[in-house]
Design a protein around this motif. Structure first.
Motif, short mmCIF file in Angstrom:
data_model
loop_
_atom_site.label_atom_id
_atom_site.label_comp_id
_atom_site.label_asym_id
_atom_site.label_seq_id
_atom_site.Cartn_x
_atom_site.Cartn_y
_atom_site.Cartn_z
N LEU A 61 -2.77 2.71 -10.60
CA LEU A 61 -1.84 3.87 -11.20
C LEU A 61 -2.33 4.02 -12.74
O LEU A 61 -1.90 4.94 -13.38
CB LEU A 61 -0.36 3.20 -11.05
CG LEU A 61 -0.06 3.04 -9.63
CD1 LEU A 61 1.36 2.72 -9.57
CD2 LEU A 61 -0.36 4.42 -8.69
N VAL B 163 2.51 2.05 -3.37
CA VAL B 163 1.55 2.35 -4.47
C VAL B 163 1.09 3.83 -4.32
O VAL B 163 1.24 4.51 -5.40
CB VAL B 163 0.42 1.49 -4.73
CG1 VAL B 163 -0.65 1.89 -5.43
CG2 VAL B 163 0.97 -0.02 -4.89
N ARG B 164 0.90 4.26 -3.32
CA ARG B 164 0.33 5.52 -2.78
C ARG B 164 1.42 6.52 -3.05
O ARG B 164 1.22 7.50 -3.84
CB ARG B 164 -0.02 5.68 -1.49
CG ARG B 164 -0.52 7.03 -0.97
CD ARG B 164 -0.52 7.21 0.53
NE ARG B 164 -1.38 7.94 0.80
CZ ARG B 164 -1.57 8.41 2.15
NH1 ARG B 164 -0.83 7.68 2.90
NH2 ARG B 164 -2.43 9.25 2.63
N VAL C 262 0.90 -1.42 0.08
CA VAL C 262 -0.08 0.02 -0.03
C VAL C 262 0.98 1.31 0.24
O VAL C 262 0.61 2.32 -0.90
CB VAL C 262 -1.05 0.10 1.07
CG1 VAL C 262 -2.45 -0.77 0.84
CG2 VAL C 262 -0.44 -0.20 2.42
N ASP D 53 1.86 7.17 -6.78
CA ASP D 53 0.84 8.11 -7.48
C ASP D 53 1.04 9.51 -7.27
O ASP D 53 1.03 10.16 -7.79
CB ASP D 53 -0.42 7.72 -6.76
CG ASP D 53 -1.69 8.43 -7.64
OD1 ASP D 53 -1.96 7.96 -8.54
OD2 ASP D 53 -2.23 9.41 -6.94
#
Lengths: 269, 88
Positions: free
Chosen positions: A202, A149-150, A146, A153
């Motif tokens: 994404l 990925v955040r 998590v 972005d």
């Protein structure tokens, strides 16, 4: 005119330097004159991964400040022809990496190189912004997890607003997703975000999936880019990623985990 | 998924929980990313103006800026408290 590629991620420890080392080595193996540049001022490590830590005399900041020429600072790789390393400085003054200075050095390198691979530091501070500012393409290194990925972005948002291409209204930076430390068995068990999950969030083009592999640590222990271990899954996956970067079509490999027998499928495990 | 898994109680995998949480937070952060820098201050000042007339909480005012090709739309959403009977 060199193509400038930034390897970035936001989050630390996801494999930026490993990726920079392997992608630049792969490009040089293909015959392109390539330099890999460490932007992590104060915490340089690319030299260790590339096994040239004892050959560093001058660094990026020395060149910017006119204390050394580019040719004095560039380290020629001993294994692969056409490959050069520009180490970061160990000075604590991160502001030494000025926008004009970086521009000047990259312009000079652009005249003789085909590819410049910029290894970004973690975070979204000055060094990271300098690394991505001049990029034509970005390899966003992401773990199926998590926080990574955040942060990826977030970095994509910065590429779209703070890069030179964005500021000058040129064609946008070409964004590539490189998913690293992928464990297909855990994905199968529902314990890890899958490639599709990360793609859904994404939604940028996929450069490759690097499986979690013991070969990566083994290679870094020895200061050898993992792409040179062509027997290993990670090495093969990086070679595929380089091919895709050059516009070739390659099927995804190493995604199916271990093949399960009939009994194992029936009874689980 | 094995044969016996069908008899186990259905429990969401941790990966799908992760995906849902990410989708929500990423969508939220993308929205705020596209906002101009002055928006939070604008929201505070609007809140102050409205408070001169009505008692409201911070989260009862929502300010959103939608940008289209040719124009931007500033959307202001104020949830007013239920009308208290006027003691006359």
């Amino acid at each position: 005119m060199a193509r400038i590629i930034v390897v970035t991620s936001g989050k630390g420890g996801v494999g930026k330097t490993t990726t920079s080392a392997s992608i630049s080595t792969g490009l040089a193996q293909r015959g392109y004159k390539t330099a890999v540049i460490d932007f992590d001022v104060g915490l340089r490590n690319l030299d260790l991964i590339m096994n040239c830590e004892r050959r560093v005399v001058y660094d990026f900041v020395n060149v910017i400040q006119g204390e050394a020429t580019l040719n004095q600072a560039l380290i020629r790789d001993k294994r692969v022809e056409n490959l050069f390393i520009l180490p970061a400085s160990q000075t604590r003054d991160k502001e030494a990496l000025t926008a004009e200075g970086v521009q000047k050095v990259l312009d000079e390198m652009s005249e003789t190189f085909d590819y410049l691979v910029c290894d970004s530091p973690a975070g979204i501070e000055h060094g990271a912004l300098m690394a991505l500012y001049h990029a034509d393409e970005a390899i966003v290194v992401t773990n199926p997890e998590v926080s990574s990925v955040r942060d990826s972005d977030r970095i994509l948002g910065i590429l779209q607003s703070k890069s030179r291409r964005a500021e000058q209204g040129m064609d946008p930076v070409k964004e590539h997703l490189l998913l690293t430390r992928y464990n297909s068995e855990r994905v199968e068990r529902g314990e890890m975000l899958s490639l599709e999950d990360v793609n859904d969030i994404l939604s940028i083009s996929l450069l490759g999936v690097i499986p979690e592999s013991q070969a990566v640590l083994n290679a870094s222990n020895q200061g050898s880019p993992v792409i040179l271990e062509d027997e290993s899954e990670a090495g093969g996956a990086y070679a595929d990623a380089v091919a895709r970067l050059l516009g070739e079509e390659r099927p995804l490999r190493f995604l199916d985990g271990q093949k399960k027998g009939f009994l194992k499928r029936m009874f689980g495990g | 998924m094995s044969f016996f898994d069908y008899f186990k109680t259905k429990k969401k995998s941790s990966a799908s929980v992760a995906k849902e949480r990410l989708q929500i937070i990423v969508a939220h952060e993308r929205n705020t990313r596209e906002q101009p820098d002055y928006l939070p201050e604008l929201q505070q000042e609007l809140l102050a103006v409205i408070r001169r007339y009505v008692e409201i909480e911070d989260d009862q005012v929502q300010v959103q800026l939608d940008r289209n090709d040719s124009c931007s739309v500033l959307e202001l959403n104020v949830t007013l408290p239920e009308e208290v009977a006027d003691p006359q």
